[in-house]
Design a protein around this motif. Structure first.
Motif, PDB file in Angstrom:
ATOM      1  N   GLU A   1       0.832  -1.209   0.000  1.00 54.90           N
ATOM      2  CA  GLU A   1       0.000   0.000   0.000  1.00 54.90           C
ATOM      3  C   GLU A   1       0.867   1.261   0.000  1.00 54.90           C
ATOM      4  O   GLU A   1       0.535   2.253  -0.657  1.00 54.90           O
ATOM      5  N   ILE A   2       1.972   1.238   0.738  1.00 54.46           N
ATOM      6  CA  ILE A   2       2.878   2.395   0.758  1.00 54.46           C
ATOM      7  C   ILE A   2       3.495   2.615  -0.618  1.00 54.46           C
ATOM      8  O   ILE A   2       3.507   3.733  -1.154  1.00 54.46           O
ATOM      9  N   LEU A   3       3.992   1.544  -1.226  1.00 52.19           N
ATOM     10  CA  LEU A   3       4.642   1.655  -2.530  1.00 52.19           C
ATOM     11  C   LEU A   3       3.648   2.040  -3.615  1.00 52.19           C
ATOM     12  O   LEU A   3       4.003   2.710  -4.586  1.00 52.19           O
ATOM     13  N   PHE A   4       2.398   1.613  -3.448  1.00 51.07           N
ATOM     14  CA  PHE A   4       1.350   1.957  -4.409  1.00 51.07           C
ATOM     15  C   PHE A   4       1.171   3.474  -4.506  1.00 51.07           C
ATOM     16  O   PHE A   4       0.823   4.017  -5.553  1.00 51.07           O
ATOM     17  N   ARG A   5       1.439   4.155  -3.390  1.00 50.62           N
ATOM     18  CA  ARG A   5       1.232   5.603  -3.331  1.00 50.62           C
ATOM     19  C   ARG A   5       2.532   6.400  -3.455  1.00 50.62           C
ATOM     20  O   ARG A   5       2.513   7.622  -3.316  1.00 50.62           O
ATOM     21  N   SER A   6       3.650   5.733  -3.718  1.00 51.87           N
ATOM     22  CA  SER A   6       4.956   6.400  -3.625  1.00 51.87           C
ATOM     23  C   SER A   6       5.509   6.901  -4.954  1.00 51.87           C
ATOM     24  O   SER A   6       6.564   7.528  -4.984  1.00 51.87           O
TER      25      SER A   6
ATOM     26  N   PHE B   1       5.430  10.915   0.648  1.00 52.40           N
ATOM     27  CA  PHE B   1       5.124  10.280   1.928  1.00 52.40           C
ATOM     28  C   PHE B   1       4.942  11.363   2.979  1.00 52.40           C
ATOM     29  O   PHE B   1       5.859  12.137   3.267  1.00 52.40           O
ATOM     30  N   ASP B   2       3.736  11.409   3.525  1.00 53.51           N
ATOM     31  CA  ASP B   2       3.442  12.339   4.606  1.00 53.51           C
ATOM     32  C   ASP B   2       2.438  11.669   5.543  1.00 53.51           C
ATOM     33  O   ASP B   2       2.150  10.465   5.420  1.00 53.51           O
ATOM     34  N   LYS B   3       1.899  12.439   6.461  1.00 58.77           N
ATOM     35  CA  LYS B   3       0.997  11.869   7.452  1.00 58.77           C
ATOM     36  C   LYS B   3      -0.242  11.272   6.802  1.00 58.77           C
ATOM     37  O   LYS B   3      -0.696  10.176   7.191  1.00 58.77           O
ATOM     38  N   SER B   4      -0.803  11.949   5.811  1.00 60.69           N
ATOM     39  CA  SER B   4      -2.028  11.452   5.169  1.00 60.69           C
ATOM     40  C   SER B   4      -1.780  10.137   4.436  1.00 60.69           C
ATOM     41  O   SER B   4      -2.601   9.214   4.507  1.00 60.69           O
ATOM     42  N   ILE B   5      -0.640  10.037   3.728  1.00 61.80           N
ATOM     43  CA  ILE B   5      -0.308   8.792   3.024  1.00 61.80           C
ATOM     44  C   ILE B   5      -0.027   7.680   4.023  1.00 61.80           C
ATOM     45  O   ILE B   5      -0.413   6.522   3.825  1.00 61.80           O
ATOM     46  N   PHE B   6       0.656   8.012   5.111  1.00 60.13           N
ATOM     47  CA  PHE B   6       0.937   7.016   6.151  1.00 60.13           C
ATOM     48  C   PHE B   6      -0.360   6.427   6.689  1.00 60.13           C
ATOM     49  O   PHE B   6      -0.517   5.201   6.780  1.00 60.13           O
TER      50      PHE B   6
ATOM     51  N   ALA C   1      11.727  -9.911   7.977  1.00 57.92           N
ATOM     52  CA  ALA C   1      12.031  -9.293   6.684  1.00 57.92           C
ATOM     53  C   ALA C   1      10.868  -8.419   6.212  1.00 57.92           C
ATOM     54  O   ALA C   1      11.078  -7.385   5.570  1.00 57.92           O
ATOM     55  N   ALA C   2       9.631  -8.821   6.536  1.00 51.73           N
ATOM     56  CA  ALA C   2       8.478  -7.999   6.178  1.00 51.73           C
ATOM     57  C   ALA C   2       8.509  -6.660   6.896  1.00 51.73           C
ATOM     58  O   ALA C   2       8.196  -5.617   6.319  1.00 51.73           O
ATOM     59  N   ALA C   3       8.905  -6.690   8.170  1.00 45.84           N
ATOM     60  CA  ALA C   3       9.023  -5.439   8.919  1.00 45.84           C
ATOM     61  C   ALA C   3      10.112  -4.551   8.323  1.00 45.84           C
ATOM     62  O   ALA C   3       9.946  -3.322   8.209  1.00 45.84           O
ATOM     63  N   VAL C   4      11.228  -5.171   7.915  1.00 51.28           N
ATOM     64  CA  VAL C   4      12.293  -4.421   7.247  1.00 51.28           C
ATOM     65  C   VAL C   4      11.767  -3.803   5.954  1.00 51.28           C
ATOM     66  O   VAL C   4      12.073  -2.646   5.622  1.00 51.28           O
ATOM     67  N   GLY C   5      10.966  -4.572   5.213  1.00 50.91           N
ATOM     68  CA  GLY C   5      10.406  -4.069   3.966  1.00 50.91           C
ATOM     69  C   GLY C   5       9.511  -2.863   4.176  1.00 50.91           C
ATOM     70  O   GLY C   5       9.517  -1.922   3.373  1.00 50.91           O
ATOM     71  N   VAL C   6       8.725  -2.857   5.258  1.00 43.98           N
ATOM     72  CA  VAL C   6       7.860  -1.711   5.544  1.00 43.98           C
ATOM     73  C   VAL C   6       8.691  -0.464   5.806  1.00 43.98           C
ATOM     74  O   VAL C   6       8.406   0.629   5.279  1.00 43.98           O
ATOM     75  N   VAL C   7       9.748  -0.621   6.619  1.00 44.49           N
ATOM     76  CA  VAL C   7      10.604   0.526   6.929  1.00 44.49           C
ATOM     77  C   VAL C   7      11.278   1.048   5.667  1.00 44.49           C
ATOM     78  O   VAL C   7      11.313   2.262   5.397  1.00 44.49           O
ATOM     79  N   LEU C   8      11.826   0.132   4.840  1.00 41.43           N
ATOM     80  CA  LEU C   8      12.487   0.547   3.599  1.00 41.43           C
ATOM     81  C   LEU C   8      11.500   1.203   2.639  1.00 41.43           C
ATOM     82  O   LEU C   8      11.848   2.161   1.945  1.00 41.43           O
ATOM     83  N   SER C   9      10.275   0.698   2.576  1.00 44.73           N
ATOM     84  CA  SER C   9       9.281   1.296   1.681  1.00 44.73           C
ATOM     85  C   SER C   9       8.936   2.715   2.122  1.00 44.73           C
ATOM     86  O   SER C   9       8.714   3.594   1.284  1.00 44.73           O
ATOM     87  N   MET C  10       8.891   2.947   3.428  1.00 47.49           N
ATOM     88  CA  MET C  10       8.655   4.313   3.915  1.00 47.49           C
ATOM     89  C   MET C  10       9.797   5.241   3.526  1.00 47.49           C
ATOM     90  O   MET C  10       9.580   6.393   3.120  1.00 47.49           O
ATOM     91  N   ILE C  11      11.029   4.722   3.626  1.00 48.88           N
ATOM     92  CA  ILE C  11      12.189   5.526   3.249  1.00 48.88           C
ATOM     93  C   ILE C  11      12.155   5.852   1.757  1.00 48.88           C
ATOM     94  O   ILE C  11      12.419   6.990   1.339  1.00 48.88           O
ATOM     95  N   ILE C  12      11.819   4.836   0.936  1.00 51.56           N
ATOM     96  CA  ILE C  12      11.734   5.054  -0.514  1.00 51.56           C
ATOM     97  C   ILE C  12      10.646   6.070  -0.841  1.00 51.56           C
ATOM     98  O   ILE C  12      10.835   6.979  -1.669  1.00 51.56           O
ATOM     99  N   ALA C  13       9.480   5.911  -0.205  1.00 49.39           N
ATOM    100  CA  ALA C  13       8.388   6.848  -0.454  1.00 49.39           C
ATOM    101  C   ALA C  13       8.777   8.272  -0.056  1.00 49.39           C
ATOM    102  O   ALA C  13       8.461   9.239  -0.752  1.00 49.39           O
ATOM    103  N   ARG C  14       9.481   8.398   1.059  1.00 48.62           N
ATOM    104  CA  ARG C  14       9.943   9.720   1.483  1.00 48.62           C
ATOM    105  C   ARG C  14      10.979  10.271   0.514  1.00 48.62           C
ATOM    106  O   ARG C  14      10.985  11.469   0.179  1.00 48.62           O
ATOM    107  N   PHE C  15      11.854   9.387   0.024  1.00 48.00           N
ATOM    108  CA  PHE C  15      12.886   9.775  -0.934  1.00 48.00           C
ATOM    109  C   PHE C  15      12.260  10.277  -2.234  1.00 48.00           C
ATOM    110  O   PHE C  15      12.766  11.211  -2.873  1.00 48.00           O
ATOM    111  N   ASN C  16      11.124   9.674  -2.626  1.00 46.50           N
ATOM    112  CA  ASN C  16      10.427  10.098  -3.846  1.00 46.50           C
ATOM    113  C   ASN C  16       9.557  11.329  -3.628  1.00 46.50           C
ATOM    114  O   ASN C  16       8.970  11.843  -4.582  1.00 46.50           O
ATOM    115  N   GLY C  17       9.469  11.784  -2.398  1.00 46.70           N
ATOM    116  CA  GLY C  17       8.656  12.955  -2.106  1.00 46.70           C
ATOM    117  C   GLY C  17       7.175  12.676  -2.030  1.00 46.70           C
ATOM    118  O   GLY C  17       6.353  13.580  -2.174  1.00 46.70           O
TER     119      GLY C  17
END
Length: 433
Positions: free
Chosen positions: A70-75, A266-271, A248-264
């Motif tokens: 879901e995070i990557l879908f919006r990133s 990711f904010d509170k509403s997307i979270f 590894a799934a938990a690691v993936g969630v954290v990395l996906s948040m970082i990627i989404a933030r890197f792409n600009g």
């Protein structure tokens, strides 16, 4: 056995056809089977199965991977993939049509959802391919078919569900899905190359674009780095024994948040939106798993799977003939049920047959996922067909016709897997070395 089988199928068909939630349909079918064909009390069995199906640690990986998708879908990750892949595909026969296949494969490797992969990649590639003169039929066919790889290329929600229900190693299932996933990607791309060479530009193979300097291609490719880091972080931690699939799934969630933030993106509403969307999906799947667990127990107490296995064993079917019959049965059933429901519904009945036939359960899990993939592009209830219909407005049978060559390629992949089981089993067996 015949009476119980007909009663079970009739009850399930009535409940599902009446619009009852799948979880309640499974519960109701199990309840009727126990009360009508056994002397056991239903209440204690129901309570025990609901508890047993809900506290497993392996099941924790499911909401993590759903949330990651879901995070990557919006990133904006799909847009980056298309821009990075397009310059490298200009000289390959089929050109940018391969972007649907490669892009879907890469996105599937981090999403795990067929529908999300289809919608995300399709929103961007279909308008671009149409504008550049590519065949609409091939664009639709490649997108609908390649996006099903979200079920096969790890991390896969389907594999987690199968592993939990059948008590198989999720790590080994993840590793087993890599070979068949690459095989299907190669078959899809090979078909496109052959089609492009025979149909040519008149068939909708698109127009060659101005070549891009090599250094510019390399510069564009940096957009793939976050995706590759995410894939490597998840699969590398599992294969290297550093983390379990849940960790590894938990690691993936954290990395996906970082990627989404890197792409600009990711904010509170997307979270919050991604978290609640993942929560809804995960609760739905967990409820279905609990219902399927109860139905499985009901079938065990009525001894239907054992009797059915004995009846089929008495027919003297070879493992290959058994797989052919199961494929036909599952494809028909897959026309009316979604993938997770199909896996949960049939494993309680089919697994005794598979064990009796001596078929490796890891191999069978990958086979089952591929059959579910095929059902995603099979009318009348092919989820990917509905997604494409929403994107294009085309008739669902027109879309299904476009996916027919890829449907046949998936069946051919199953034949290759049966002839060369190492395609599936080499990496899982290598984990023991």
């Amino acid at each position: 056995m015949l009476t119980l089988s007909l009663a079970t199928l009739f009850t399930l068909a009535i409940l599902l056809g009446g619009g009852v939630w799948i979880a309640f349909a499974l519960l109701g079918t199990g309840w009727i089977a126990l009360t009508g064909f056994s002397s056991f009390e239903v209440g204690p069995i129901l309570a025990s199965d609901f508890w047993g199906a809900s506290y497993g640690w392996d099941l924790t990986a499911l909401p993590m991977f759903v949330w990651m998708g879901e995070i990557l879908f919006r990133s904006g990750l799909a847009d980056n993939m298309f821009r990075a892949l397009s310059p490298w595909l200009n000289r390959l026969p089929g050109r940018l049509l391969h972007s649907n296949i490669i892009g879907s494969g890469l996105f599937a490797a981090v999403c795990g959802s067929s529908a999300a992969t289809c919608a995300t990649v399709g929103k961007m590639t279909l308008p671009e391919l149409e504008r550049r003169g590519y065949s609409e039929t091939q664009a639709i066919g490649t997108l609908a078919s390649a996006s099903t790889l979200g079920l096969l290329i790890p991390p896969s929600i389907m594999m987690i569900v199968y592993g939990v229900v059948t008590e198989q190693s999720i790590s080994r299932l993840f590793m087993a899905g890599i070979g068949p996933g690459l095989l299907l990607l190669a078959l899809f791309m090979l078909y496109l190359v052959i089609w492009s060479l025979t149909a040519g530009r008149r068939g909708g193979a698109g127009h060659a674009e101005a070549p891009m300097p090599f250094l510019d291609k390399v510069r564009n490719s940096w957009r793939l780095i976050p995706l590759l880091v995410l894939i490597g972080g998840i699969l590398g931690s599992i294969y290297g024994g550093v983390a379990s699939p849940t960790e590894a799934a938990a690691v993936g969630v954290v990395l996906s948040m970082i990627i989404a933030r890197f792409n600009g993106h990711f904010d509170k509403s997307i979270f919050l939106a991604s978290m609640f969307a993942g929560l809804r999906t995960s609760c739905m799947i967990a409820f279905i798993i609990a219902g399927a667990s109860f139905l499985s127990s009901a079938m065990s107490f009525t001894q239907l799977p054992t009797q059915l296995a004995s009846a089929i064993a008495a027919m003297g079917l070879s493992p290959n003939v058994l797989l052919v019959m199961l494929t036909l049965f599952l494809l028909v059933l897959g026309c009316f049920l979604d993938g997770i429901s199909l896996i949960l519904l049939v494993t309680s009945i089919i697994m005794p047959l598979i064990n009796a036939a001596g078929i490796d359960p890891i191999w069978f899990g990958i086979y089952l996922v591929i059959v579910v993939e095929i059902s995603q592009i099979t009318p009348p209830v092919g989820f990917n067909l509905f997604v494409i219909q929403g994107l294009t407005g085309k008739n669902i049978f027109t879309i299904a016709k476009a996916t027919l060559p890829f449907f046949l390629l998936m069946l051919f992949a199953i034949v290759l897997m049966r002839a060369f089981p190492e395609i599936v089993l080499y990496l899982p067996q290598a984990m023991n070395r």
